[in-house]
Scaffold this motif. Structure first.
Motif, PDB file in Angstrom:
ATOM      1  N   LEU A 293     -10.675 -21.260 -23.419  1.00  0.00           N
ATOM      2  CA  LEU A 293     -12.123 -21.291 -23.207  1.00  0.00           C
ATOM      3  C   LEU A 293     -12.649 -19.902 -22.882  1.00  0.00           C
ATOM      4  CD1 LEU A 293     -14.844 -22.692 -22.857  1.00  0.00           C
ATOM      5  CD2 LEU A 293     -14.191 -23.185 -20.474  1.00  0.00           C
ATOM      6  N   HIS A 294     -11.991 -19.201 -21.968  1.00  0.00           N
ATOM      7  CA  HIS A 294     -12.452 -17.862 -21.604  1.00  0.00           C
ATOM      8  C   HIS A 294     -12.413 -16.913 -22.804  1.00  0.00           C
ATOM      9  CE1 HIS A 294     -12.031 -18.037 -16.938  1.00  0.00           C
ATOM     10  NE2 HIS A 294     -12.580 -19.120 -17.432  1.00  0.00           N
ATOM     11  N   LEU A 295     -11.391 -17.067 -23.626  1.00  0.00           N
ATOM     12  CA  LEU A 295     -11.289 -16.231 -24.818  1.00  0.00           C
ATOM     13  C   LEU A 295     -12.410 -16.540 -25.795  1.00  0.00           C
ATOM     14  CD1 LEU A 295      -9.821 -14.166 -26.536  1.00  0.00           C
ATOM     15  CD2 LEU A 295      -8.244 -15.957 -27.271  1.00  0.00           C
ATOM     16  N   ALA A 296     -12.705 -17.827 -25.986  1.00  0.00           N
ATOM     17  CA  ALA A 296     -13.810 -18.206 -26.871  1.00  0.00           C
ATOM     18  C   ALA A 296     -15.140 -17.677 -26.328  1.00  0.00           C
ATOM     19  CB  ALA A 296     -13.858 -19.731 -27.020  1.00  0.00           C
ATOM     20  N   GLU A 297     -15.314 -17.719 -25.009  1.00  0.00           N
ATOM     21  CA  GLU A 297     -16.541 -17.196 -24.408  1.00  0.00           C
ATOM     22  C   GLU A 297     -16.652 -15.684 -24.608  1.00  0.00           C
ATOM     23  OE1 GLU A 297     -17.188 -20.458 -20.792  1.00  0.00           O
ATOM     24  OE2 GLU A 297     -16.069 -18.613 -20.408  1.00  0.00           O
ATOM     25  N   ALA A 298     -15.517 -15.000 -24.536  1.00  0.00           N
ATOM     26  CA  ALA A 298     -15.536 -13.554 -24.786  1.00  0.00           C
ATOM     27  C   ALA A 298     -15.954 -13.258 -26.218  1.00  0.00           C
ATOM     28  CB  ALA A 298     -14.152 -12.958 -24.500  1.00  0.00           C
ATOM     29  N   LEU A 299     -15.415 -14.000 -27.164  1.00  0.00           N
ATOM     30  CA  LEU A 299     -15.784 -13.791 -28.568  1.00  0.00           C
ATOM     31  C   LEU A 299     -17.242 -14.155 -28.818  1.00  0.00           C
ATOM     32  CD1 LEU A 299     -12.593 -15.170 -30.373  1.00  0.00           C
ATOM     33  CD2 LEU A 299     -13.211 -12.776 -29.971  1.00  0.00           C
ATOM     34  N   GLU A 300     -17.726 -15.217 -28.162  1.00  0.00           N
ATOM     35  CA  GLU A 300     -19.131 -15.606 -28.314  1.00  0.00           C
ATOM     36  C   GLU A 300     -20.044 -14.487 -27.812  1.00  0.00           C
ATOM     37  OE1 GLU A 300     -22.252 -19.050 -26.743  1.00  0.00           O
ATOM     38  OE2 GLU A 300     -20.311 -18.774 -25.768  1.00  0.00           O
ATOM     39  N   TYR A 301     -19.703 -13.922 -26.663  1.00  0.00           N
ATOM     40  CA  TYR A 301     -20.519 -12.836 -26.117  1.00  0.00           C
ATOM     41  C   TYR A 301     -20.512 -11.630 -27.053  1.00  0.00           C
ATOM     42  CZ  TYR A 301     -21.733  -8.748 -23.335  1.00  0.00           C
ATOM     43  OH  TYR A 301     -22.297  -7.569 -22.905  1.00  0.00           O
ATOM     44  N   CYS A 302     -19.336 -11.227 -27.508  1.00  0.00           N
ATOM     45  CA  CYS A 302     -19.249 -10.060 -28.398  1.00  0.00           C
ATOM     46  C   CYS A 302     -20.040 -10.294 -29.678  1.00  0.00           C
ATOM     47  CB  CYS A 302     -17.786  -9.757 -28.723  1.00  0.00           C
ATOM     48  SG  CYS A 302     -16.812  -9.171 -27.314  1.00  0.00           S
ATOM     49  N   THR A 303     -19.966 -11.506 -30.216  1.00  0.00           N
ATOM     50  CA  THR A 303     -20.717 -11.835 -31.425  1.00  0.00           C
ATOM     51  C   THR A 303     -22.217 -11.730 -31.176  1.00  0.00           C
ATOM     52  OG1 THR A 303     -18.951 -13.302 -32.219  1.00  0.00           O
ATOM     53  CG2 THR A 303     -21.153 -13.637 -33.143  1.00  0.00           C
ATOM     54  N   SER A 304     -22.654 -12.207 -30.012  1.00  0.00           N
ATOM     55  CA  SER A 304     -24.088 -12.152 -29.692  1.00  0.00           C
ATOM     56  C   SER A 304     -24.585 -10.724 -29.548  1.00  0.00           C
ATOM     57  CB  SER A 304     -24.364 -12.923 -28.399  1.00  0.00           C
ATOM     58  OG  SER A 304     -23.927 -12.202 -27.253  1.00  0.00           O
ATOM     59  N   LYS A 305     -23.669  -9.784 -29.287  1.00  0.00           N
ATOM     60  CA  LYS A 305     -24.025  -8.379 -29.135  1.00  0.00           C
ATOM     61  C   LYS A 305     -23.748  -7.562 -30.389  1.00  0.00           C
ATOM     62  CE  LYS A 305     -25.473  -8.648 -24.912  1.00  0.00           C
ATOM     63  NZ  LYS A 305     -26.886  -8.396 -24.590  1.00  0.00           N
ATOM     64  N   GLY A 306     -23.473  -8.252 -31.496  1.00  0.00           N
ATOM     65  CA  GLY A 306     -23.250  -7.552 -32.755  1.00  0.00           C
ATOM     66  C   GLY A 306     -21.863  -6.962 -32.916  1.00  0.00           C
ATOM     67  N   ARG A 307     -20.889  -7.424 -32.113  1.00  0.00           N
ATOM     68  CA  ARG A 307     -19.512  -6.924 -32.211  1.00  0.00           C
ATOM     69  C   ARG A 307     -18.593  -8.094 -32.547  1.00  0.00           C
ATOM     70  NH1 ARG A 307     -19.359  -1.355 -32.284  1.00  0.00           N
ATOM     71  NH2 ARG A 307     -17.138  -1.843 -32.437  1.00  0.00           N
ATOM     72  N   ALA A 308     -18.828  -8.738 -33.680  1.00  0.00           N
ATOM     73  CA  ALA A 308     -18.069  -9.936 -34.054  1.00  0.00           C
ATOM     74  C   ALA A 308     -16.664  -9.627 -34.555  1.00  0.00           C
ATOM     75  CB  ALA A 308     -18.833 -10.721 -35.123  1.00  0.00           C
ATOM     76  N   LEU A 309     -16.413  -8.380 -34.979  1.00  0.00           N
ATOM     77  CA  LEU A 309     -15.098  -8.025 -35.501  1.00  0.00           C
ATOM     78  C   LEU A 309     -14.151  -7.657 -34.366  1.00  0.00           C
ATOM     79  CD1 LEU A 309     -15.896  -5.863 -38.655  1.00  0.00           C
ATOM     80  CD2 LEU A 309     -15.548  -8.332 -38.475  1.00  0.00           C
ATOM     81  N   TYR A 310     -12.980  -8.284 -34.383  1.00  0.00           N
ATOM     82  CA  TYR A 310     -11.939  -7.945 -33.415  1.00  0.00           C
ATOM     83  C   TYR A 310     -10.658  -7.739 -34.203  1.00  0.00           C
ATOM     84  CZ  TYR A 310      -9.500  -7.718 -28.981  1.00  0.00           C
ATOM     85  OH  TYR A 310      -8.769  -7.267 -27.898  1.00  0.00           O
ATOM     86  N   HIS A 311      -9.991  -6.637 -33.958  1.00  0.00           N
ATOM     87  CA  HIS A 311      -8.867  -6.229 -34.795  1.00  0.00           C
ATOM     88  C   HIS A 311      -7.534  -6.647 -34.192  1.00  0.00           C
ATOM     89  CE1 HIS A 311     -11.604  -3.920 -37.325  1.00  0.00           C
ATOM     90  NE2 HIS A 311     -12.245  -3.722 -36.201  1.00  0.00           N
ATOM     91  N   ASP A 312      -6.803  -7.454 -34.961  1.00  0.00           N
ATOM     92  CA  ASP A 312      -5.471  -7.898 -34.575  1.00  0.00           C
ATOM     93  C   ASP A 312      -5.495  -8.689 -33.274  1.00  0.00           C
ATOM     94  OD1 ASP A 312      -2.825  -8.246 -35.066  1.00  0.00           O
ATOM     95  OD2 ASP A 312      -2.182  -6.265 -34.414  1.00  0.00           O
TER      96      ASP A 312
END
Length: 386
Positions: free
Chosen positions: A162-181
């Protein structure tokens, strides 16, 4: 209770189902958990970071990548005693200094309690370094695959995803949807035992997104076709992490999907979890892993959908993470001596520094023996308190 997963296959093998995936749309109110009081991003001098890491001492190495010219991560301490993680890049990784600074400053604007936030950078000559919050309690890979005292409990595993999904949701909302590896080594645990996503993975080595690097067995199918990372590729990697959480092993997605299709879920589930969760909970986690691992990127969910699905599954939400993890906590360590605190963290560098302050000398046999006995006694006290 247990790991039977009866009648699981029809609802979770989506590769044979062509129904459209209903997504929860992104909205603009994702800032509720943003850590506004964190230190602002800044640029460090190379000398400052050299001093903070004791001259980039090998004793301070946390992790390194690559064989010939690795990008190395060190732990360090600033003059204000703040503990940091410093990533020193291979000199060929960022030839364009302006691009490096732009990327670092962009990622450095992110502030969230689910991230190991990027605090600063250094760009001097050929040197390229990143500075992030230091996470003292190891990686998800360590706690899942190489645990020593206890395996990770089911409620904690659910909290991690859940915390990981929330981190990705936040990054996506800030225009940083790409995460490498994205992998289990990118998930770190802070002093409270809470999981956080490393911000180092948000940095890319080129603007065209061609900096994905992982075992081919775990690589998103579209990356093998195009060589590019997309937001949907990140969701695929999240699916592999769901499998890691469920199995306690790093199982290739193709093999996991075969096990699901064959209803051979005993092989997919960590035996340490026997009796810790219901069939419904296990089925739901496998179902979402299957959705994330769809061959067609457009059939995968988005981060907001994952948060909405994983939040209701949470267990023992009132129990602090450090208790679920069975690790020492700040309140426990506050009553310990500096030597005891260093022993509790198994921090050899800190132990060495304490011993030096106590007058430790390599050529003083009796004095060394006394200090060594004190060290053993301190370790015993720590174990009893924990």
């Amino acid at each position: 209770m247990g790991i039977q997963f009866s009648s699981l296959v029809p609802c979770c093998v989506y590769s044979q189902v062509k129904a459209s995936v209903i997504e929860v749309p992104h909205t603009g109110n994702e800032d509720r958990s943003e850590a506004d009081n964190g230190p602002a991003f800044r640029e460090f001098t190379f000398e400052q970071l050299k001093n903070a890491t004791s001259g980039f001492s090998v004793q301070n190495i946390v992790s390194e990548h690559g064989e010939k010219a690795p990008n190395v991560v060190y732990k360090g301490k600033l003059e204000n005693q703040m503990r940091i993680a410093v990533k020193r890049f291979n000199r060929n990784a960022w030839p364009d200094s302006r691009q490096f600074l732009e990327e670092a400053r962009s990622v450095g604007q992110l502030r969230h309690q689910r991230l190991a936030n990027l605090l600063g950078c250094c760009c001097e000559g050929e040197e390229r370094l990143l500075v992030a919050e230091y996470m003292p309690n190891e990686t998800l890979a360590k706690h899942l695959f190489h645990w020593e005292t206890q395996p990770m409990k089911w409620p904690m595993r659910l909290r991690v995803v859940l915390h990981l999904a929330e981190a990705l949701e936040y990054c996506t909302s800030k225009g940083r949807a790409l995460y490498h590896d994205l992998n289990a080594y990118r998930v770190l645990f802070d002093e409270d035992g809470n999981p956080r996503l490393s911000t180092f993975g948000l940095m890319k080595n080129s603007r065209d997104g061609k900096s994905y690097s992982t075992n081919l067995a775990f690589t998103p199918p579209e990356y093998l076709r195009t060589g590019r990372v997309t937001p949907e590729s990140v969701i695929y990697s999240f699916g592999t992490l769901l499998l890691d959480i469920l199995s306690g092993k790093h199982i290739p997605p193709s093999h996991a999907l075969d096990l699901i299709r064959d209803r051979n879920l005993q092989m997919l589930t960590d035996s340490c979890l026997e009796g810790q969760f219901s069939d419904d909970d296990g089925t739901e986690l496998v179902r979402w892993a299957s959705r994330c691992l769809q061959y067609e990127p457009r059939e995968r969910p988005n981060p907001k959908s994952l948060v909405a699905a994983l939040a209701p599954l949470q267990k023992e939400t009132e129990v602090p993470s450090h208790e679920l993890m069975g690790i020492p906590h700040g309140s426990t360590l506050a009553s310990l001596s500096p030597l005891g605190e260093a022993c509790s963290r198994k921090d050899l560098t800190a132990i060495h520094e304490v011993l030096e302050k106590l007058g430790y000398k390599d050529d003083e046999g009796i004095a060394n023996e006394v200090l060594y006995l004190n060290l053993l006694y301190a370790s015993k006290i720590v174990l009893e308190k924990v």
